[in-house]
Design a protein around this motif. Structure first.
Motif, mmCIF file in Angstrom:
data_model
loop_
_atom_site.group_PDB
_atom_site.id
_atom_site.type_symbol
_atom_site.label_atom_id
_atom_site.label_comp_id
_atom_site.label_asym_id
_atom_site.label_seq_id
_atom_site.Cartn_x
_atom_site.Cartn_y
_atom_site.Cartn_z
ATOM 1 N N TRP A 22 -77.985 -7.444 43.903
ATOM 2 C CA TRP A 22 -78.776 -6.383 43.287
ATOM 3 C C TRP A 22 -78.254 -5.018 43.754
ATOM 4 N N PRO A 23 -78.532 -3.960 43.007
ATOM 5 C CA PRO A 23 -78.171 -2.614 43.475
ATOM 6 C C PRO A 23 -78.907 -2.247 44.767
ATOM 7 N N MET A 24 -78.243 -1.456 45.597
ATOM 8 C CA MET A 24 -78.853 -0.894 46.808
ATOM 9 C C MET A 24 -79.407 -1.970 47.733
ATOM 10 N N TYR A 25 -78.688 -3.076 47.870
ATOM 11 C CA TYR A 25 -79.200 -4.198 48.659
ATOM 12 C C TYR A 25 -78.225 -4.601 49.755
ATOM 13 N N ILE A 26 -77.456 -3.621 50.234
ATOM 14 C CA ILE A 26 -76.518 -3.849 51.315
ATOM 15 C C ILE A 26 -76.315 -2.509 52.021
ATOM 16 N N ASP A 27 -75.865 -2.556 53.258
ATOM 17 C CA ASP A 27 -75.646 -1.326 54.002
ATOM 18 C C ASP A 27 -74.437 -0.573 53.445
ATOM 19 N N THR A 28 -74.526 0.745 53.449
ATOM 20 C CA THR A 28 -73.441 1.606 52.979
ATOM 21 C C THR A 28 -73.174 2.690 54.014
ATOM 22 N N ASP A 29 -72.044 3.333 53.884
ATOM 23 C CA ASP A 29 -71.645 4.401 54.793
ATOM 24 C C ASP A 29 -71.797 5.734 54.059
ATOM 25 N N GLU A 30 -72.753 6.554 54.499
ATOM 26 C CA GLU A 30 -73.018 7.825 53.823
ATOM 27 C C GLU A 30 -71.816 8.770 53.881
ATOM 28 N N ASP A 31 -71.010 8.641 54.925
ATOM 29 C CA ASP A 31 -69.863 9.533 55.085
ATOM 30 C C ASP A 31 -68.627 9.052 54.329
#
Length: 390
Positions: free
Chosen positions: A54-63
């Protein structure tokens, strides 16, 4: 301000309302026997896999836009390349997308998928997912939360493993309401007439409402369901319920137009960061603990690679990173100690958040509803939709 939750984004995209016809049509008669579900596994010589989530369902790196730290770490450690797609916006819609291949005994092109447990039940009944090799997944065996180990559709958790979990409970604006909510029945008091909303999706809503009437949802009956729908009809006729919602309840709760609502724990964690007057309650009678789970479809070409990725995410240090990013109930209780030792204060505080790691007292009030059978679903859905107005 934190970003919108995954479920909120799905509502903004219009997910949840689509594929209603599929939801009510029952289960196609296309059962696949156990011996016909596996393909020759190419994992040893083809170190890759396709992971649909699903969308937005894992960690991401803002930088570093486009980077997913835990997934990047898995690829680096394992040497397995992962094609990660965010193509699942709705359980029924995705079911309709891949079911033609599965019912015709064809490869879906995906090695790993994530769907809600009530939908997992449909795949398992049809024989459309493979049994996993738990010997190759020691972290799953060691760290999976006991509350999530034995769903009725997969009592040994051989076909599914929770990706993340959550609670469907009650959220309310304590300051504006001027009182506490402790029981589901508190939603029906006169001071909330026209100021309370419920979830429109039957599978998302029915368990909490039946629990409020004292039903044991682990073995609920048709009488329990009809008792609940009769109650809803009376509440609708009195205009007590403002409306039935998707995730758009968030905006009305934040503004105070709605004072109390049926809500998801993951959404409320994010609302509380901006509005500490928002409370989330697991009612005294109980609330539903649900999960969205990983499964390996029939004829997947990289089964061993997929099993290895699943086990990687059950390492407490990896589960902690994922939990800190998505803010759902973590299916790995041991991740709590990892978060508690974090140097970042906000991250460390998550270890004490009962909506990520429920307390023992709260855990005693959480239950997972038995899945609705293919025979029950069409009639119950027609009755539900007639009340909700879908």
């Amino acid at each position: 301000m934190k970003p919108l939750s995954r479920r909120s984004l799905l509502r903004a995209l219009g997910a949840g309302a689509g594929a209603a016809a599929l939801a009510g049509c029952g289960v196609p008669a296309a059962y696949i026997e156990p011996g016909d579900r596996a393909a020759q596994d190419r994992s040893a010589g083809d170190r890759r896999l396709v992971f649909a989530n699903w969308p937005m369902y894992i960690d991401t790196d803002e930088d570093r836009p486009g980077r997913r730290p835990t997934l990047d770490e898995f690829q680096w450690r394992s040497g397995i390349s992962v094609k990660y797609t965010e193509e699942i916006n709705d359980n029924d819609e995705f079911f309709g997308k891949i079911s033609p291949a599965l019912m015709n005994h064809q490869d879906t092109g995906r090695d790993l998928i994530v769907v809600s447990d009530w939908m997992c039940a449909r795949y398992v009944r049809l024989g459309w997912v493979q049994e996993m090799d738990r010997a190759a997944q020691p972290n799953v065996a060691r760290h999976l939360d006991p509350l999530l180990r034995k769903p009725s559709f997969d009592p040994e958790r051989l076909h599914s493993v929770p990706w993340q979990s959550g609670i469907t409970g009650i959220a309310y604006h304590r300051k504006k309401l001027g009182r506490e909510i402790r029981r589901t029945a508190d939603l029906w008091r006169d001071d909330l007439r026209g100021r309370v909303t419920l979830l429109a999706g039957m599978d998302e809503a029915f368990s909490l409402l039946m629990q409020g009437n004292g039903a044991d949802v682990t073995r609920w009956t048709a009488d329990d369901f009809h008792r609940m729908t009769d109650q809803l009809r009376r509440l609708v006729s009195r205009r007590h319920i403002r409306r039935f919602t998707g995730n758009d309840y968030i905006k009305e709760l934040s503004s105070g137009d709605v004072l109390a609502c049926q809500a998801y724990s993951g959404d409320i964690i994010q609302l509380q960061a901006d509005n500490p007057d928002i409370e989330f309650v697991v009612p005294e009678e109980g609330a539903e603990l649900w999960a969205e789970s990983l499964m390996i479809p029939d004829l997947a070409r990289h089964k061993a690679n997929a099993e290895r990725l699943i086990d990687f995410y059950y390492r407490p240090e990896v589960a902690a990173k994922l939990a800190a990013s998505v803010n759902y109930v973590c299916p790995v209780p041991a991740a709590r100690e990892v978060l508690a030792s974090a140097k970042d204060r906000e991250t460390a505080e998550l270890a004490e958040n009962a909506l990520v790691f429920p307390t023992d007292e709260m855990r005693g009030r959480l239950a997972t509803a038995r899945d609705m059978t293919a025979k029950e679903r069409p009639g119950f859905l027609e009755e539900w939709n007639g009340i909700v107005g879908l």
